[in-house]
Scaffold this active site. Sequence first.
Site, PDB file in Angstrom:
ATOM      1  N   LYS A 177       5.397  -4.808  -5.247  1.00  0.00           N
ATOM      2  CA  LYS A 177       6.992  -4.403  -5.996  1.00  0.00           C
ATOM      3  C   LYS A 177       7.501  -4.469  -4.109  1.00  0.00           C
ATOM      4  O   LYS A 177       8.684  -5.144  -3.503  1.00  0.00           O
ATOM      5  CB  LYS A 177       7.716  -3.327  -6.544  1.00  0.00           C
TER       6      LYS A 177
ATOM      7  N   GLU B 123      15.788 -19.730  -7.549  1.00  0.00           N
ATOM      8  CA  GLU B 123      15.336 -18.650  -8.029  1.00  0.00           C
ATOM      9  C   GLU B 123      14.392 -18.430  -9.525  1.00  0.00           C
ATOM     10  O   GLU B 123      13.703 -17.654 -10.237  1.00  0.00           O
ATOM     11  CB  GLU B 123      16.356 -17.392  -8.388  1.00  0.00           C
TER      12      GLU B 123
ATOM     13  N   LYS C 141      10.913 -17.353 -10.326  1.00  0.00           N
ATOM     14  CA  LYS C 141      10.340 -16.291 -11.966  1.00  0.00           C
ATOM     15  C   LYS C 141       8.871 -16.977 -12.164  1.00  0.00           C
ATOM     16  O   LYS C 141       8.371 -15.765 -12.463  1.00  0.00           O
ATOM     17  CB  LYS C 141      11.251 -16.049 -12.386  1.00  0.00           C
TER      18      LYS C 141
ATOM     19  N   HIS D 264      14.408 -38.206  -3.177  1.00  0.00           N
ATOM     20  CA  HIS D 264      13.660 -37.961  -2.123  1.00  0.00           C
ATOM     21  C   HIS D 264      12.805 -38.012  -1.691  1.00  0.00           C
ATOM     22  O   HIS D 264      12.014 -38.105  -0.524  1.00  0.00           O
ATOM     23  CB  HIS D 264      14.819 -37.941  -0.871  1.00  0.00           C
TER      24      HIS D 264
ATOM     25  N   ASN E  81      -1.578   2.125   5.737  1.00  0.00           N
ATOM     26  CA  ASN E  81      -0.693   1.090   5.373  1.00  0.00           C
ATOM     27  C   ASN E  81      -0.676   0.207   6.285  1.00  0.00           C
ATOM     28  O   ASN E  81       0.272   0.429   7.286  1.00  0.00           O
ATOM     29  CB  ASN E  81       0.541   1.721   4.392  1.00  0.00           C
ATOM     30  N   GLY E  82      -0.183  -1.073   6.396  1.00  0.00           N
ATOM     31  CA  GLY E  82      -0.068  -2.277   7.381  1.00  0.00           C
ATOM     32  C   GLY E  82      -1.507  -3.249   7.646  1.00  0.00           C
ATOM     33  O   GLY E  82      -2.588  -3.207   7.290  1.00  0.00           O
TER      34      GLY E  82
ATOM     35  N   CYS F 144       0.812  -1.188   0.053  1.00  0.00           N
ATOM     36  CA  CYS F 144       0.314  -0.272  -0.179  1.00  0.00           C
ATOM     37  C   CYS F 144       0.993   0.802  -0.539  1.00  0.00           C
ATOM     38  O   CYS F 144       1.505   1.502   0.649  1.00  0.00           O
ATOM     39  CB  CYS F 144      -0.803   0.103   0.885  1.00  0.00           C
TER      40      CYS F 144
ATOM     41  N   TRP G 131      -2.832  -2.878  -1.683  1.00  0.00           N
ATOM     42  CA  TRP G 131      -2.605  -4.856  -1.649  1.00  0.00           C
ATOM     43  C   TRP G 131      -3.372  -4.971  -0.430  1.00  0.00           C
ATOM     44  O   TRP G 131      -3.122  -4.685   0.833  1.00  0.00           O
ATOM     45  CB  TRP G 131      -0.984  -4.807  -1.513  1.00  0.00           C
TER      46      TRP G 131
ATOM     47  N   ARG H 186       3.440  -0.675  -5.059  1.00  0.00           N
ATOM     48  CA  ARG H 186       3.464  -1.236  -3.752  1.00  0.00           C
ATOM     49  C   ARG H 186       1.839  -1.629  -3.248  1.00  0.00           C
ATOM     50  O   ARG H 186       2.011  -2.289  -2.668  1.00  0.00           O
ATOM     51  CB  ARG H 186       2.964   0.518  -2.562  1.00  0.00           C
TER      52      ARG H 186
ATOM     53  N   GLU I 290       5.585 -16.905 -10.598  1.00  0.00           N
ATOM     54  CA  GLU I 290       5.200 -15.294 -10.215  1.00  0.00           C
ATOM     55  C   GLU I 290       4.168 -14.610 -11.089  1.00  0.00           C
ATOM     56  O   GLU I 290       4.135 -13.733 -11.264  1.00  0.00           O
ATOM     57  CB  GLU I 290       6.048 -14.579  -9.717  1.00  0.00           C
TER      58      GLU I 290
HETATM   59  O1  M6R Z   1      12.766  -5.654  -1.889  1.00  0.00           O
HETATM   60  P1  M6R Z   1      12.411  -6.976  -0.809  1.00  0.00           P
HETATM   61  O2  M6R Z   1      13.872  -7.067  -2.171  1.00  0.00           O
HETATM   62  O3  M6R Z   1      13.559  -6.619   0.669  1.00  0.00           O
HETATM   63  O4  M6R Z   1      11.458  -7.912  -1.546  1.00  0.00           O
HETATM   64  C1  M6R Z   1      11.671  -8.589  -0.977  1.00  0.00           C
HETATM   65  C2  M6R Z   1      10.744 -10.163  -2.151  1.00  0.00           C
HETATM   66  O5  M6R Z   1      10.127  -9.360  -1.992  1.00  0.00           O
HETATM   67  C3  M6R Z   1      11.149  -9.740  -3.800  1.00  0.00           C
HETATM   68  O6  M6R Z   1      12.364 -10.208  -4.307  1.00  0.00           O
HETATM   69  C4  M6R Z   1       9.696 -10.700  -4.601  1.00  0.00           C
HETATM   70  O7  M6R Z   1      10.339 -12.545  -4.009  1.00  0.00           O
HETATM   71  C5  M6R Z   1       9.915 -10.872  -5.694  1.00  0.00           C
HETATM   72  N1  M6R Z   1       9.542 -10.067  -6.411  1.00  0.00           N
HETATM   73  C6  M6R Z   1      10.760 -12.034  -6.235  1.00  0.00           C
HETATM   74  O8  M6R Z   1      10.896 -11.304  -8.227  1.00  0.00           O
END
Ligand code: M6R
Length: 606
Positions: free
Chosen positions: A601, A478, A482, A501, A98-99, A2, A74, A27, A485
């Site tokens: 983000k 990673e 990606k 396993h 926000n929170g 937010c 959000w 945000r 996500e």
């Molecule tokens: O701003 P930050 O690096 O602390 O954010 C951490 C994660 O929220 C961030 O890396 C998230 O996993 C990404 N959207 C992945 O692509």
Amino acid sequence: MCGIIGINSKKPVSASIINSLKKLEYRGYDSAGIATLHAGSINEVKSEGRVDNLEKNSVVQNMVGTIGIGHVRWATHGLPNSINAHPHSSQNVSVVHNGIIENSTLLKKFLVSKGHKFKSQTDTEVIVHLITENLKTENIVNSITKTLKSLHGSFALGIIFKDQPDLIIGARRGSPLAVGYGPNENYLGSDSYALKSMTNKITYLSDGEFCVIKKDHVEFFNEDGIKINKKVLELSSEEEKYDKGDYKHFMAKEIEEQPSTLKNGIKEYVDTSNNDINIFNFPWKTNEISTITLIGCGTAYHSCLMARYWFEELTNLNVNVDIASEFRYRKNRFKKDTLYVFVSQSGETADTYAALSLCKSKEMKTCSVVNVIESSIARDSEFVLPIHCGTEIGVASTKAFLGQILILYLLALKLGFLRKDLKRELFNKKLKDLKELPDLVQQTLLTDNKIQTISKTFNDAKGSMFLGRGFSYPIALEGALKLKELSYIHAEGYPAGEMKHGPLALIEEGMPVVVLAPRDDYYKKTISNMQEVIARGAKVLLITNKSKDEIISENIWETIEVETTNADLLPFLLTVPLQKLAYYSALKKGYDIDKPRNLAKSVTVE
Ligand code: M6R
């Protein structure tokens, strides 16, 4: 998550609020809203979806109020619709939040018993009614102090009042908030990024503080309502221009920017004339540190996992890696000889920030690896290593990941060298190889066409797996993150050696499996694991590096060869095709690449 903006001015504020909300959309982007005060009444407009929808509303376009608050949401409590969008208002008060208010159910019960009527499903609405209730007996400052004391949880708040034509209140506990100063007007914002188009003079609120923003001055109070003095910081006045250029998406641009991310990082930290790494003013002697604990979330956590392999390889330090949301609640044994390293692109991630605060409360050594240097994590850690990769807009982190792992690699090299765990000759050789890295990443970016074709198979599948060993294991995680996500395809990252396993049971005819098998010490073992999944029907995309040695395996579906360099650096190269795979897969599905569903983000709630 937010975003909050507030402006108290002598001119109409709605257009500036909308502009700032656009900057804050990283945000949260499931709904947006604005409330302005004009002629003793609060006008509120809210809409589902993006700020663009709000902007198109003719009421917003005709708003004339000179004081107002805005919000991008959000969702935490209640559906992402226009009723639950902020601001929330009573007859007298309008609030953006926000929170999360953890005791909202109890407070709501109490307020309903006092006759308050609720319109939304949000936790925020209790704040509106609590202030309204407290205003019956208290003045503004006391009613705010009393309200904040009743709230459990985290918040950043912006509040305006029907009968106060020159007042915005801001309050912070656990979620970032800043005040900005302009000519005949003052501002409130979730971060300096949102305020920078209006001012470069900023004050950050600390936890427990609140502020009273008038047009010509701002006052600050602690949690007991006692006035305090705060510093005004002057940020660089250059507002960074950052647009998509000729790219369709920020993510595409950010992937292509990675060679410059690495070049900048190397330029900032590597002293080529003296073959050294410049980490100036490191506040601790190397013999004061015997353990390094790396903490982050999401992609930043993968950077920490990656760094573990380098710290173990290049130093004799003990290494721990932790997910911030786990670390902050575990029974940790804090040790004075541990360096706690917090990795975060935004520098505002709630869990990472809480883990840092916990370490600080135990008087531990804290260091952060961040992109946003004005962020809460950067400001509160003892030592900061900026990654210098510029603004990252795409929710899926790409260039920040390479930026983070570069800085962590440099830290491992430097500590290894200072501790004499790494000999000068090897140190020099590794620095020499590092200089070539940006060009190698540039060449790896050319694997484009092949990945576009390959991505179709992933889109048609029920799920996929990403396998790697050693240095390649965090990259497998990673790559899977990606893909899920961006293209909402189920993807699991796994250490290749763990397959038998349990996870091997998932492999069925035609399932796409990415195997990361660069020619490093793990190569032969990974190739054996690859054969095991091929034998069970998997369609394997092998990602390795160029070599004169032939790949001894049959029935590989597709192979991508990245450039060749020393084993430490191969993870940088392996990452690139995985980012592109996720990008093209989402592109083909027509998804919103820069703003994937349900995400934001900057994750400023836990
Ligand atoms: O701003 P930050 O690096 O602390 O954010 C951490 C994660 O929220 C961030 O890396 C998230 O996993 C990404 N959207 C992945 O692509």
